[in-house]
Design an enzyme around this catalytic site. Structure first.
Site, PDB file in Angstrom:
ATOM      1  N   ALA A 103      31.299  48.686  39.723  1.00 23.72           N
ATOM      2  CA  ALA A 103      30.233  48.143  38.889  1.00 23.72           C
ATOM      3  C   ALA A 103      28.925  48.079  39.673  1.00 23.72           C
ATOM      4  CB  ALA A 103      30.618  46.750  38.387  1.00 23.72           C
TER       5      ALA A 103
ATOM      6  N   CYS B 230      39.798  43.448  37.744  1.00 26.60           N
ATOM      7  CA  CYS B 230      38.506  42.921  38.211  1.00 26.60           C
ATOM      8  C   CYS B 230      38.621  41.429  38.487  1.00 26.60           C
ATOM      9  CB  CYS B 230      37.414  43.178  37.179  1.00 26.60           C
ATOM     10  SG  CYS B 230      35.800  42.522  37.680  1.00 26.60           S
TER      11      CYS B 230
ATOM     12  N   ASP C 291      41.338  49.027  51.228  1.00 29.67           N
ATOM     13  CA  ASP C 291      41.185  49.227  52.672  1.00 29.67           C
ATOM     14  C   ASP C 291      41.186  50.697  53.083  1.00 29.67           C
ATOM     15  OD1 ASP C 291      41.001  46.529  52.961  1.00 29.67           O
ATOM     16  OD2 ASP C 291      42.976  46.234  53.867  1.00 29.67           O
TER      17      ASP C 291
END
Length: 324
Positions: free
Chosen positions: A29, A111, A213
């Site tokens: 986003a 999210c 990661d």
């Protein structure tokens, strides 16, 4: 016997969609707009995902929502990520997206941002598997496109539910799942648990795409080896290092980075409503300078720029100083 990293990212099939590689740009986003997605595609990303698209924004025909769907033929294949909490509205939004030049629909169920979760969207759906299943079934029923679901390892460390959630998604019709190895409680902090991704891979028969990661190409290959997942999705790691989609490491020198930065600025000029979003462009340019000698000084100079041409001039002046 220790696992060894595969030499490259293998092809990936998601339903009828066949990708030559399994390295994918995540939805980000505020960042994964058309210029940045095209940049990553040009450097080797097999697939890119739009920013989060609100199902309400689509059915109520909001201009800002439609702007997130901007694409061009050279970006194909292209994925749109939808978010919402109402199965019926998600179904109506899906029907709209299916008529667009789109190849895959992803459902956001991961999210962690509070304003999204407070509305029952994103990671909140991991606390309501019944509603999540209804949404997946509704989206699958209203599109001929393959549907994927992106979610997290769980709500917190006491509730790691990703394997069961993935199994539910598969039974509901998902063609693949994307698993971020962090919980909602972690947000974007701490360490991603790749073991959860491996557990999901051992649970379902559809493709599993790992996320979390991955800051370099080597990290992505390590994830494939450690988890057995079918693909790797790179999120925030790509913002400072889109070079990871290609075979070469991120250049250390400014001179080595300028070609990619100039290409990004060209794409921004072509597709973004400048100067309205110039700060966004300067912010992304600053990320591409991460780790370069004198980066802090250059960032200060470029944030004072009023035009793309001034940003380029700052970079070229610094390069000339270094080479002189």
């Amino acid at each position: 016997m220790p696992l060894t990293s595969p030499p490259n990212f293998p092809p990936l099939a998601i339903g009828p969609l066949h990708l030559p590689s399994s390295l994918i740009l995540a939805p980000l986003a505020g960042y994964s707009d058309l210029p940045f997605r095209l940049l990553c595609r040009e450097f080797g990303a097999a697939l890119c995902v739009s920013e989060m698209v609100s199902c309400h924004g689509l059915i109520f025909d909001q201009q800002k929502t439609h702007e997130l769907l901007l694409t061009v033929p050279e970006e194909r294949p292209f994925t749109v990520q939808l978010f919402g909490s109402d199965p019926e509205i998600m179904a109506r939004a899906t029907a709209i997206v299916t008529e667009l030049p789109v190849d895959l629909i992803d459902i956001n169920m991961g999210c962690p941002v509070r304003k999204v979760v407070k509305k029952g969207c994103g990671a909140a759906l991991m606390k309501e598997p019944g509603r999540a299943e209804a949404i997946i079934r509704a989206v699958c029923a209203h599109s001929t496109l393959p549907v994927t679901v992106k979610f997290r390892s769980g709500w917190n460390n006491e509730h790691i539910i990703a394997p069961a959630f993935a199994s539910m998604a598969e039974n509901a019709g998902a063609a693949a799942v994307v698993v971020h190895g962090r919980t909602w409680a972690q947000g974007f902090g701490g360490k991603a648990d790749w073991g959860v991704i491996r557990a999901v891979k051992n649970t379902v028969s559809i493709p599993v795409i790992g996320n979390g990661d991955v800051l370099t190409r080597a990290d992505g290959l390590a994830m494939l080896a450690a988890t057995g997942c079918d693909g790797v999705m790179v999120g925030r790691g790509a913002l400072a290092n889109p070079w990871l989609f290609g075979p070469d490491d991120r250049p250390i020198s400014l001179a080595g980075r300028i070609p990619l930065i100039q290409r990004y600025l060209q794409l921004a000029q072509r597709f973004l409503p400048l100067p309205k979003v110039l700060f966004k462009v300067k912010n992304q340019t600053a990320k591409l300078l991460t780790g370069v000698s004198g980066a802090a000084r250059m960032r200060q100079a470029l944030y004072a720029c009023d035009r793309i041409e001034e940003i380029v001039a700052v970079l070229l002046a610094q390069q000339a100083t270094e080479e002189g």
